[in-house]
Design an enzyme around this catalytic site. Structure first.
Site, PDB file in Angstrom:
ATOM      1  N   GLN A 143      12.554 -14.136  17.961  1.00 45.48           N
ATOM      2  CA  GLN A 143      11.660 -14.024  16.814  1.00 45.48           C
ATOM      3  C   GLN A 143      12.501 -13.833  15.559  1.00 45.48           C
ATOM      4  OE1 GLN A 143       8.527 -10.937  17.357  1.00 45.48           O
ATOM      5  NE2 GLN A 143       9.195 -10.183  15.399  1.00 45.48           N
ATOM      6  N   SER A 146      12.526 -10.472  10.824  1.00 43.30           N
ATOM      7  CA  SER A 146      13.091  -9.466   9.909  1.00 43.30           C
ATOM      8  C   SER A 146      14.335  -9.980   9.197  1.00 43.30           C
ATOM      9  CB  SER A 146      13.476  -8.202  10.681  1.00 43.30           C
ATOM     10  OG  SER A 146      12.339  -7.591  11.209  1.00 43.30           O
ATOM     11  N   SER A 178      16.257  -9.557  18.639  1.00 44.40           N
ATOM     12  CA  SER A 178      16.493  -9.331  20.066  1.00 44.40           C
ATOM     13  C   SER A 178      16.680 -10.673  20.766  1.00 44.40           C
ATOM     14  CB  SER A 178      15.293  -8.634  20.705  1.00 44.40           C
ATOM     15  OG  SER A 178      14.996  -7.452  20.039  1.00 44.40           O
ATOM     16  N   GLU A 261       2.332  -8.681  19.762  1.00 43.46           N
ATOM     17  CA  GLU A 261       3.301  -7.598  19.891  1.00 43.46           C
ATOM     18  C   GLU A 261       2.566  -6.303  20.186  1.00 43.46           C
ATOM     19  OE1 GLU A 261       5.836  -6.801  16.450  1.00 43.46           O
ATOM     20  OE2 GLU A 261       7.293  -6.009  17.874  1.00 43.46           O
ATOM     21  N   GLU A 388       5.560   4.705   9.981  1.00 40.62           N
ATOM     22  CA  GLU A 388       4.829   4.777   8.717  1.00 40.62           C
ATOM     23  C   GLU A 388       3.860   3.600   8.571  1.00 40.62           C
ATOM     24  OE1 GLU A 388       8.031   5.366   9.205  1.00 40.62           O
ATOM     25  OE2 GLU A 388       8.045   7.510   8.716  1.00 40.62           O
TER      26      GLU A 388
END
Lengths: 424, 381
Positions: A143, A146, A178, A261, A388
């Protein structure tokens, strides 16, 4: 009268009996003072061991696929069974009774998240090409989401894709990827129109990880191993038919991935770390350290165990809801929050019991080995969505609290201030 | 799931939903905040009319009483739904003492005569009852000596001593008392108006739950059940009572969460709803997390106590639920006041009533030190 589920269980049992060895009773529970003195969370194996494990994973996935258990929820056209998430969970529960290779390298990202995204958004010939390959264990997917400047604020990705004939040319950097070192394909979020607001100028492309210009570098994490990667993309050409969804419509594609996810979260109760923090093992830890009669230590053990058990009960409840036909919603992230909390508290509890033998390796069994888990737990509060962000989602989507006023969802992306520098 | 359940089928979600709706509608009409405050200030601490209507209109007191004694013979899964709603509405009522503590003790004792005398009246809502376990520590530790002693034979005993804190002790029509007798600790029943019994209502942290001190001076009592099985009886009562309490605690916690979420959405400061600030938003998310986990623990315990297939051992699940739900309700009740700010600290705001109920519930069966050790004992550590 056998139900449809009973028949499924019988078929699965038959397959497993024929192809795997059933574990004997409690063989899964680590025994205090016996065996390798390692308490791992991430894999941190040397590359040759890692490669051998990946090969075993692929082989077991192929066996599953050839017997119709490679993609329980998937369409028949791609080798699936078209059954429910519950069937999938039931199968996982059965398989856990057998000694089979761990297939996380294939399933956590690729089969669990990218596969369903391809199914929902790719063109038919792309589905035909990649889905059977993925669920047969041939293609591992990663994926490419990020970036250094786009963590929690994923919609601010800066990796650019520019159209050139029938291709896109991709330039940028991804991080915390990953399984990229093993992957054949990657789902990449790219900025295709910086003049639109940040959510509206993103396009999702399926990148061939062996294409020229793709460079995967291991990223060493604080616990010492390198379980994630940086991926550098330099002039990588991606054919337009490898686009998922519309041009500038990549955010919808990303949401499909992220929803899956969340759906995979919660089935994380097993693994070496969870076994080390199980009540029998912790009881032995206390006994070995003469703390079994210490009131304060007992209180902390009871608190920890109560939360672990309640988290397990929460997962039982989620399974009952699935069984009753209710799809899990954002409330599933409660399980993830609790899991991170329990593991973190457990690691610190063990550290307290071990004392100074955790700061220097005396060679004594069951002491310094807790460091690896202790150093891994900070990741649990960050990966797959920071605490958060999860709390924002729970408060806004479940409790209905108002969103924080924002300006960055409406302004053109190129006008936003990023990474502390003014945009030009 | 390491199932030890005996294979009882779970009630359907539809049936539970109907029960919940009926109880919720009833409590909305009979136990709004005004009614709670009126009952709080009344002499007996609860509205007897509501108690009778609960029996006549909904049959709530009969729910878990065995069918052979005039009840519906249902389990903790159903009772949990009722108690959750009662906890949410903060209903002041002798329900926990009568239906949960006393009726469970009578059933568990296996004493048919006592069951025939007490249970049909409890099921009909015409009798209130409670259970006194006057140990020294207040933690149901009957092995370490009791403050009430029993003398006399198997047909009629005489009780002497003090039961310092008894739930609904001043109003209960009958009181089951664990007393030290010639055969060790044993269960007895006395009438609430028996000669020699002095009942003193106590000031209480939680005004919605009444407590009394009982002074027994030569009070006539009937033995209930066999003293040899008392430990097993009290273990069962404790499992049932803590599981029932857990459901009530979840209801209370849910009310606090809902109040905070509503207030965070409505209350404006700095030109925006305070719920837009992450400091407040994350507090609410934390409250939600605690409520969800507590809810799962309470339901699992109810299934375990009912022996539903696949559920864990009752003793463990009940102890887990008691610990988790006690702490969740306390934490959520405290944070509810914080989210409300100054208004949450006033007498007229209901936040303190939940805070009081949360702490009183947490300590009712001994408190954290006791329930943590009890949990460890149940898992064999």
């Amino acid at each position: 009268m056998p139900s449809e589920m009973d028949e499924f269980v019988a078929t699965a049992r038959e397959f497993l009996d024929a192809n795997a060895t059933r574990r004997s009773g409690s063989a899964d529970l680590p025994e205090w003072g016996v065996g390798e003195d390692r308490i791992t969370y991430f894999s941190t194996d040397p590359p040759e061991v890692d490669a051998a494990k990946v090969a075993e994973s692929r082989a077991w996935q192929r066996t599953r696929y050839e017997n119709g258990f490679g993609w329980v929820t998937g369409p028949r056209a791609y080798g699936g069974r078209e059954l429910s998430t519950l069937h999938d969970l039931v199968y996982d529960g059965l398989e856990a009774e057998y000694d089979v290779p761990d297939t996380g390298v294939l399933s956590l990202i690729g089969l669990g998240m990218i596969g369903p995204t391809i199914l929902a958004h790719a063109r038919d010939h792309i589905k035909d090409r990649y889905l059977p390959a993925m669920y047969r264990g041939d293609a591992i997917a990663c994926q490419l989401f990020s970036e250094p400047s786009a963590g929690s604020d994923l919609a601010s990705v800066e990796t650019r894709a520019v159209r050139d004939g029938d291709d896109w040319v991709v330039d940028g950097q991804k991080v915390w990827t990953s399984v990229a070192q093993h992957a054949q394909i990657g789902l990449c979020l790219c900025r295709t129109n910086p003049d639109l607001p940040k959510h509206k100028g993103i396009t999702a492309l399926l990148v061939d990880m062996s294409a020229p210009g793709v460079e995967v570098r291991p990223l060493r994490q604080m616990s010492g191993g390198a379980d994630f990667n940086e991926v550098f993309l330099t002039g990588v050409r991606v054919p337009d038919d490898h686009r998922l969804g519309e041009v500038d419509g990549g955010w919808r594609v990303a949401l499909t991935t992220l929803m899956n996810e969340r759906a995979t979260v919660g089935g994380e109760g097993a693994g070496p770390a969870a076994r080390a923090l199980s009540l029998p093992f912790l009881t032995e830890l206390l006994r070995a350290n003469g703390r079994l009669d210490d009131g304060a230590t007992r209180r902390r053990l009871a608190e920890l165990y109560a939360d672990q058990a309640a988290t397990e009960y929460l997962n039982h409840q989620a399974i009952r809801k699935l069984r009753a036909g209710t799809q899990p919603g954002p409330e599933a992230s409660v399980s993830k929050l609790m899991y991170a909390r329990n593991l973190t508290r457990g690691a610190h509890f063990a550290a307290e019991v071990v004392g100074p033998r955790l700061i220097a390796d005396t060679g004594e069994w069951g002491t310094y080995s807790w460091t690896e888990l202790l150093l891994s737990t900070p990741a649990l509060r960050i990966l797959g969505g920071t605490e958060e962000i999860m709390k924002n989602i729970l408060a806004e989507r479940v409790l209905g609290l108002p969103k924080e006023p924002s300006i960055d969802s409406r302004s053109p992306f190129r006008e936003l201030r990023r990474s502390g520098t003014a945009g030009s | 799931m390491n199932g030890t359940g005996t294979g009882t089928a779970a009630p359907s979600e539809t049936e539970l939903g109907e029960l919940r709706a009926a109880v919720r509608n009833f409590l909305a009409a009979k136990s709004d905040e005004h009614a709670v405050r009126t009952a709080m200030g009344s002499e007996r601490g609860h509205d007897e009319k509501v108690w009778r209507q609960m029996a006549d209109q909904l049959g709530l007191q009969a729910l878990t009483v065995p069918a052979e004694h005039g009840g519906d013979g249902l389990g903790l899964v159903e009772l949990g739904v009722v108690l959750e709603e009662m906890g949410e509405a903060l209903l002041p009522s002798p329900f926990l003492s009568t239906v949960v503590l006393a009726a469970t003790a009578v059933v568990a004792s296996g004493d048919v005569a006592a069951a025939e005398r007490l249970l049909p009246a409890i099921a009909a809502g015409t009798l209130t009852a409670t259970l006194a376990v006057p140990d020294h520590a207040g933690s149901w530790d009957v092995g370490a000596g009791l403050r009430v002693t029993a003398t006399g034979g198997r047909t009629g005993a005489v009780l002497d001593g003090i039961a310092p804190i008894v739930l609904d002790g001043a109003t209960a029509d009958v009181v089951l008392v664990v007393a030290d007798g010639p055969d060790g600790p044993a269960l007895h029943v006395i009438d609430g108006d028996a000669p020699g019994l002095a009942r003193t209502p106590l000031r209480t942290l939680d005004p919605t739950r009444r407590m009394a001190r009982l002074d027994l001076d030569g009070v006539h009592a009937e033995p209930v059940g066999d003293p040899a099985s008392l430990t097993a009886v009290l273990d069962r009562v404790l499992d049932v009572a803590t599981t029932a309490l857990a459901a009530e605690q979840v209801g209370g916690a849910r009310a606090c969460l809902a109040a905070s979420a509503r207030y965070a959405t409505e209350r404006m400061q700095f030109g925006r709803p305070i719920g837009t600030f992450q400091a407040v938003k994350h507090k609410c998310a934390d409250m939600y997390t605690r409520v969800q986990v507590a809810d799962a623990a309470a339901r699992e315990a109810a299934r375990a106590v009912d022996g539903i297939e696949g559920a864990p051992a009752a003793g463990i699940a009940a102890a887990v639920a008691h610990s988790v739900c006690s702490e969740a309700f306390m934490a959520v009740a405290a944070e509810n006041i914080q989210v409300h700010g100054g208004i949450g600290f006033t007498w007229e705001h209901p936040a303190h009533l939940y805070y009081r109920r949360a702490k009183a519930s947490q300590l009712l069966f001994g408190g954290p030190a006791v329930y943590h050790e009890r949990l460890l004992a149940r898992v064999g550590v």
